[in-house]
Every structure is written in structure tokens, then in C-alpha cells.
Design a protein around this motif. Structure first.
Motif, mmCIF file in Angstrom:
data_model
loop_
_atom_site.group_PDB
_atom_site.id
_atom_site.type_symbol
_atom_site.label_atom_id
_atom_site.label_comp_id
_atom_site.label_asym_id
_atom_site.label_seq_id
_atom_site.Cartn_x
_atom_site.Cartn_y
_atom_site.Cartn_z
ATOM 1 N N TRP A 34 10.591 12.019 5.217
ATOM 2 C CA TRP A 34 11.629 12.144 4.079
ATOM 3 C C TRP A 34 13.212 13.064 5.218
ATOM 4 O O TRP A 34 14.158 12.204 4.227
ATOM 5 N N PRO A 35 13.080 14.171 5.381
ATOM 6 C CA PRO A 35 14.242 13.855 6.575
ATOM 7 C C PRO A 35 14.563 12.648 7.265
ATOM 8 O O PRO A 35 16.216 12.273 6.849
ATOM 9 N N HIS A 36 13.862 11.748 7.633
ATOM 10 C CA HIS A 36 14.756 10.575 8.153
ATOM 11 C C HIS A 36 15.154 9.595 6.917
ATOM 12 O O HIS A 36 15.847 8.611 6.995
ATOM 13 N N TYR A 37 15.105 9.569 5.509
ATOM 14 C CA TYR A 37 15.136 9.036 4.782
ATOM 15 C C TYR A 37 17.016 9.732 4.373
ATOM 16 O O TYR A 37 17.628 8.741 3.680
ATOM 17 N N HIS A 58 0.628 -1.288 0.014
ATOM 18 C CA HIS A 58 0.105 -0.197 0.324
ATOM 19 C C HIS A 58 0.773 1.497 0.088
ATOM 20 O O HIS A 58 0.307 2.433 0.089
ATOM 21 N N GLY A 59 1.752 0.945 0.337
ATOM 22 C CA GLY A 59 3.134 2.370 0.772
ATOM 23 C C GLY A 59 2.793 2.727 1.908
ATOM 24 O O GLY A 59 2.054 2.316 2.573
ATOM 25 N N VAL A 60 4.353 3.551 1.930
ATOM 26 C CA VAL A 60 4.154 3.876 3.512
ATOM 27 C C VAL A 60 3.301 5.593 4.036
ATOM 28 O O VAL A 60 3.109 5.227 4.614
ATOM 29 N N THR A 62 10.519 8.367 -2.505
ATOM 30 C CA THR A 62 10.278 8.855 -3.895
ATOM 31 C C THR A 62 9.537 9.809 -2.290
ATOM 32 O O THR A 62 8.673 10.826 -3.500
ATOM 33 N N GLY A 63 9.262 10.126 -1.507
ATOM 34 C CA GLY A 63 8.465 10.302 -0.817
ATOM 35 C C GLY A 63 8.973 11.750 -0.053
ATOM 36 O O GLY A 63 8.750 11.983 0.818
ATOM 37 N N VAL A 64 9.142 12.642 -0.869
ATOM 38 C CA VAL A 64 10.194 14.254 -0.789
ATOM 39 C C VAL A 64 9.343 15.406 -0.778
ATOM 40 O O VAL A 64 9.854 16.172 0.925
ATOM 41 N N ILE A 75 12.236 -3.975 0.078
ATOM 42 C CA ILE A 75 12.771 -3.413 -0.496
ATOM 43 C C ILE A 75 11.919 -2.889 -1.719
ATOM 44 O O ILE A 75 12.196 -1.093 -1.533
ATOM 45 N N LYS A 76 11.163 -2.661 -1.675
ATOM 46 C CA LYS A 76 9.944 -2.613 -1.902
ATOM 47 C C LYS A 76 9.902 -0.671 -1.049
ATOM 48 O O LYS A 76 9.223 0.233 -1.787
ATOM 49 N N VAL A 77 9.385 -0.792 -0.335
ATOM 50 C CA VAL A 77 9.158 -0.457 1.094
ATOM 51 C C VAL A 77 10.469 1.321 0.866
ATOM 52 O O VAL A 77 9.865 1.636 0.708
ATOM 53 N N TRP A 78 11.678 -0.094 0.901
ATOM 54 C CA TRP A 78 12.654 1.242 0.404
ATOM 55 C C TRP A 78 12.735 2.070 -0.294
ATOM 56 O O TRP A 78 12.951 3.544 -0.964
#
Length: 211
Positions: A125-128, A31-33, A118-120, A110-113
Motif C-alpha cells: 500500500w505505501p508504494h501505491y 488471482h490478485g496482488v 484496494t489493498g489498504v 489495469i486489473k492489477v492497478w
């Protein structure tokens, strides 16, 4: 007529939490993050929604736990591949191969990664970006070692090389979900490794005509 009731298996708290986290990883992969919920996890685990909340009280808790698994997984792959008594070229190839294999062996991780990357506009996003910096720091150490050993050109910009190299690993993971052939994957692995070990060109790139 007597009703038949199926007894729910009672698991130890740490075992149940691990099970729910595994189901959460799969739910986030599907479903996506930004969209996965406690309900998605409960449905996969075969438990009630309140049961999931008892281990992950809020959605932020759930997101933090899932992304924490991804962080630990990626840091382990990168550090173990690039570390140890390997040549610089051997270390770089090892990680490239493992990036490609990870999408087959741990597709949900890997799909979650890939979705996270892409979640800018998302709160996570800061955690990424913090994760990227940790990965880049590990890669930079390898490139710096290569320069000291004389196997990498003295002109190599280690920061740029780390970005290029890990970006290639991201592409290798994507290729697995695009049904790329083994020969295509091998060709990209070879290109990634050789490109970051090549001499940095002294000639500046031509300007782009924007007219």
C-alpha cells in the motif's frame, strides 16, 4: 517403443524474463496482488516453478517486478497525455479517453492497478500511495498552468482538482469491466473534464444532518 520428447525452447535470459513477466502480469490480474504465486506464473509460461524462481527469487521480487510494470505504464499514460503542446482542456480529455481505452487495450495491466488500489492493509500500500503522489504531481502541473493561462478559475484548488480528476480516470477504467456503453463512458469523460474546469463555488456546502 521409442518415447517422443518435446524439446523445450531455450530463450535468451532477457527474452525469458520478459515472457515470465508478461505471464506474471496475467496471473496477478487473475488471482490478485495478494494471492498470485510463482506456481501461477510457471503454469502460464509452461515452465517449472524453479525456473520462475531463477528470475524472481522471492515473492517480493515477483510483486516488485509486476507492480513496477504497472507504475511505468501509468506514469507513461499520464505524463504523455498531459504533456506536450496541448490546451489544458485537450490534455485533460486526452488522458480521460486513454484511461477508458487502457482497460480494453491492456486489461491485465489495469486489473492489477485496480486490485492494487484496494489493498489498504497490504504491505504494498505505501508504494501505491507513492505512485498516486507522482500521478497527482503531474496533474497538478496542468491545473497550475491552466490557472496561469486564465483558462481555469483562480479559485481552483489544484490539489483537490488533481485528486478528483485522477479518481475519475480510475472510475472510467472500472466502467470498462462493467460493460458500460460507449455513450455512458463519453458522458463521464465530459463530466470529469468540465467539473474540474468549473468555477469553485463560493457558497459553503450545507452541513449534513447526522441525527
Amino acid at each position: 517403443m521409442t518415447a517422443v520428447r518435446t524439446a523445450r525452447t531455450r530463450l535468451a535470459p532477457q527474452v525469458r524474463r520478459a515472457q515470465l513477466l508478461e505471464c506474471a502480469l496475467a496471473a496477478f490480474a487473475e488471482h490478485g496482488v495478494a494471492r498470485a504465486t510463482h506456481s501461477h506464473v510457471a503454469e502460464r509460461a509452461g515452465v517449472s516453478v524453479p525456473a520462475v524462481h531463477s528470475y524472481f527469487r522471492t515473492r517480493d521480487d515477483l510483486v516488485t517486478a509486476v507492480l513496477g510494470e504497472v507504475v511505468a505504464y501509468l506514469l507513461d499514460i499520464v505524463s504523455s497525455s498531459l504533456g506536450g503542446p496541448k490546451t489544458v482542456a485537450g490534455a485533460l480529455k486526452t488522458l480521460a479517453v486513454r484511461f477508458a481505452a487502457a482497460a480494453r487495450e491492456q486489461p491485465d495491466m489495469i486489473k492489477v492497478w485496480l486490485d492494487w488500489s484496494t489493498g489498504v492493509r497490504a504491505d504494498v500500500w505505501p508504494h501505491y500511495m507513492a505512485l498516486l503522489e507522482k500521478l497527482h504531481r503531474i496533474a497538478r502541473r496542468v491545473f497550475s498552468r491552466g490557472k496561469r493561462e486564465g483558462v481555469l478559475p483562480a479559485s481552483l484548488n489544484v490539489k483537490a482538482a488533481a485528486r478528483l480528476y485522477l479518481g475519475g480516470g480510475h472510475t472510467l477504467a472500472l466502467m470498462q469491466f462493467a460493460d458500460a456503453s460507449e455513450s455512458e463512458v463519453e458522458a463521464l469523460i465530459a463530466l470529469i473534464v468540465t467539473s474540474v474546469m468549473a468555477e469553485t463555488p463560493d457558497t459553503p456546502l450545507p452541513e449534513v444532518d447526522r441525527t
